[in-house]
Design a protein around this motif. Sequence first.
Motif, PDB file in Angstrom:
ATOM      1  N   CYS A 117      -4.547   1.171   4.879  1.00  0.00           N
ATOM      2  CA  CYS A 117      -5.449   1.896   3.967  1.00  0.00           C
ATOM      3  C   CYS A 117      -6.839   1.292   3.847  1.00  0.00           C
ATOM      4  CB  CYS A 117      -4.846   1.912   2.562  1.00  0.00           C
ATOM      5  SG  CYS A 117      -3.241   2.705   2.487  1.00  0.00           S
ATOM      6  N   GLU A 118      -7.036   0.066   4.365  1.00  0.00           N
ATOM      7  CA  GLU A 118      -8.227  -0.684   3.950  1.00  0.00           C
ATOM      8  C   GLU A 118      -9.553   0.010   4.260  1.00  0.00           C
ATOM      9  OE1 GLU A 118      -6.358  -1.654   7.592  1.00  0.00           O
ATOM     10  OE2 GLU A 118      -5.708  -2.517   5.693  1.00  0.00           O
ATOM     11  N   HIS A 119      -9.615   0.792   5.365  1.00  0.00           N
ATOM     12  CA  HIS A 119     -10.906   1.405   5.722  1.00  0.00           C
ATOM     13  C   HIS A 119     -11.143   2.722   4.986  1.00  0.00           C
ATOM     14  CE1 HIS A 119      -7.888   3.282   8.156  1.00  0.00           C
ATOM     15  NE2 HIS A 119      -8.738   4.117   8.718  1.00  0.00           N
ATOM     16  N   LEU A 120     -10.159   3.163   4.197  1.00  0.00           N
ATOM     17  CA  LEU A 120     -10.258   4.433   3.469  1.00  0.00           C
ATOM     18  C   LEU A 120      -9.834   4.237   2.020  1.00  0.00           C
ATOM     19  CD1 LEU A 120      -8.292   6.501   6.129  1.00  0.00           C
ATOM     20  CD2 LEU A 120     -10.747   6.676   5.757  1.00  0.00           C
ATOM     21  N   SER A 144      -2.275  -2.585   3.049  1.00  0.00           N
ATOM     22  CA  SER A 144      -3.736  -2.618   3.016  1.00  0.00           C
ATOM     23  C   SER A 144      -4.195  -4.065   2.962  1.00  0.00           C
ATOM     24  CB  SER A 144      -4.234  -1.877   1.766  1.00  0.00           C
ATOM     25  OG  SER A 144      -5.647  -1.894   1.692  1.00  0.00           O
ATOM     26  N   ARG A 145      -5.365  -4.336   3.529  1.00  0.00           N
ATOM     27  CA  ARG A 145      -5.880  -5.704   3.408  1.00  0.00           C
ATOM     28  C   ARG A 145      -6.322  -6.009   1.986  1.00  0.00           C
ATOM     29  NH1 ARG A 145      -8.749  -6.920   9.283  1.00  0.00           N
ATOM     30  NH2 ARG A 145      -7.104  -5.886  10.470  1.00  0.00           N
ATOM     31  N   GLU A 146      -6.583  -4.953   1.201  1.00  0.00           N
ATOM     32  CA  GLU A 146      -6.949  -5.170  -0.202  1.00  0.00           C
ATOM     33  C   GLU A 146      -6.265  -4.130  -1.069  1.00  0.00           C
ATOM     34  OE1 GLU A 146     -10.972  -3.747  -1.227  1.00  0.00           O
ATOM     35  OE2 GLU A 146     -11.345  -3.765   0.921  1.00  0.00           O
ATOM     36  N   PRO A 147      -6.084  -4.423  -2.369  1.00  0.00           N
ATOM     37  CA  PRO A 147      -5.395  -3.468  -3.253  1.00  0.00           C
ATOM     38  C   PRO A 147      -6.209  -2.184  -3.454  1.00  0.00           C
ATOM     39  CG  PRO A 147      -5.537  -5.665  -4.257  1.00  0.00           C
ATOM     40  CD  PRO A 147      -6.422  -5.671  -3.060  1.00  0.00           C
ATOM     41  N   LEU A 148      -5.517  -1.112  -3.919  1.00  0.00           N
ATOM     42  CA  LEU A 148      -6.202   0.144  -4.252  1.00  0.00           C
ATOM     43  C   LEU A 148      -6.939   0.030  -5.578  1.00  0.00           C
ATOM     44  CD1 LEU A 148      -3.515   2.875  -3.389  1.00  0.00           C
ATOM     45  CD2 LEU A 148      -5.042   1.634  -1.862  1.00  0.00           C
ATOM     46  N   ARG A 149      -6.465  -0.855  -6.449  1.00  0.00           N
ATOM     47  CA  ARG A 149      -7.069  -1.077  -7.769  1.00  0.00           C
ATOM     48  C   ARG A 149      -7.058   0.189  -8.625  1.00  0.00           C
ATOM     49  NH1 ARG A 149     -10.102  -4.359  -4.283  1.00  0.00           N
ATOM     50  NH2 ARG A 149      -9.729  -6.545  -4.773  1.00  0.00           N
TER      51      ARG A 149
END
Length: 240
Positions: A117-120, A144-149
């Motif tokens: 998901c990281e790029h979107l 994802s490399r980072e959370p959706l937050r």
Amino acid sequence: GTAEPRSNLPYRLTEFIGRESEIEAVRDLVTTRRLVTMTGSGGIGKTSLAIRTATELLTDFPDGVWLVELASLTDHVQVPGVIASTIGIEVTPGRSIVDALIRGLDGQRVLLIFDNCEHLIDGVARQADALLRGTGSVRILTTSREPLRIDGEATYRVPSLDVPAHDATPDQIAASEGVSLFMDRAALTHAQFRLEGNEQPVVDICRHLDGIPLAIELAAARLDAFTVAQIAEGLVDRFR
């Protein structure tokens, strides 16, 4: 008899090594929370861990477990359409795809896996939020490399594979996840390769690569052209 669980999870062609405690942790999160994001660097094994965990959860989600692959998308406006086509939900031209998803999924015990998901991140976050608010029982697992937050998100950071300690015994070396993965993949390239007598270079490789599964797999694949000592030396030189 019971109907087959509905799912598009791929079969693994290679052995899945270790990760028992990680599978258990992610399973527990998915069964208690509606949105779980698995984070970690590239090559750490988020996707394979998500698929492996979801395979164990098939019976918990009788209405389907769907892997939605996002890596190839270039624009967040494509996200709802890919979710719909993956699940097989009819989309009426001119009508909101998100509304169609909510209508089609409401009341269903479904697990959606949004992979890469990281790029979107903004587009995925919006879709996930809409689906969670619009349905009562859909659950979402993302990699994802980072959370959706977004509200209600539980995050799980995928750790590296364990590698042997400096004073590890031969048995402990053989049992470590990093070495087990190296040996399993080495057998694909070099069927005669044995750990006995090669412990030190194998341990050095796994340590230098920080227990990152993808890196260990790539190193093992080089046994077709190099000795294990050459691979280990090459890594030391490169890091120096």
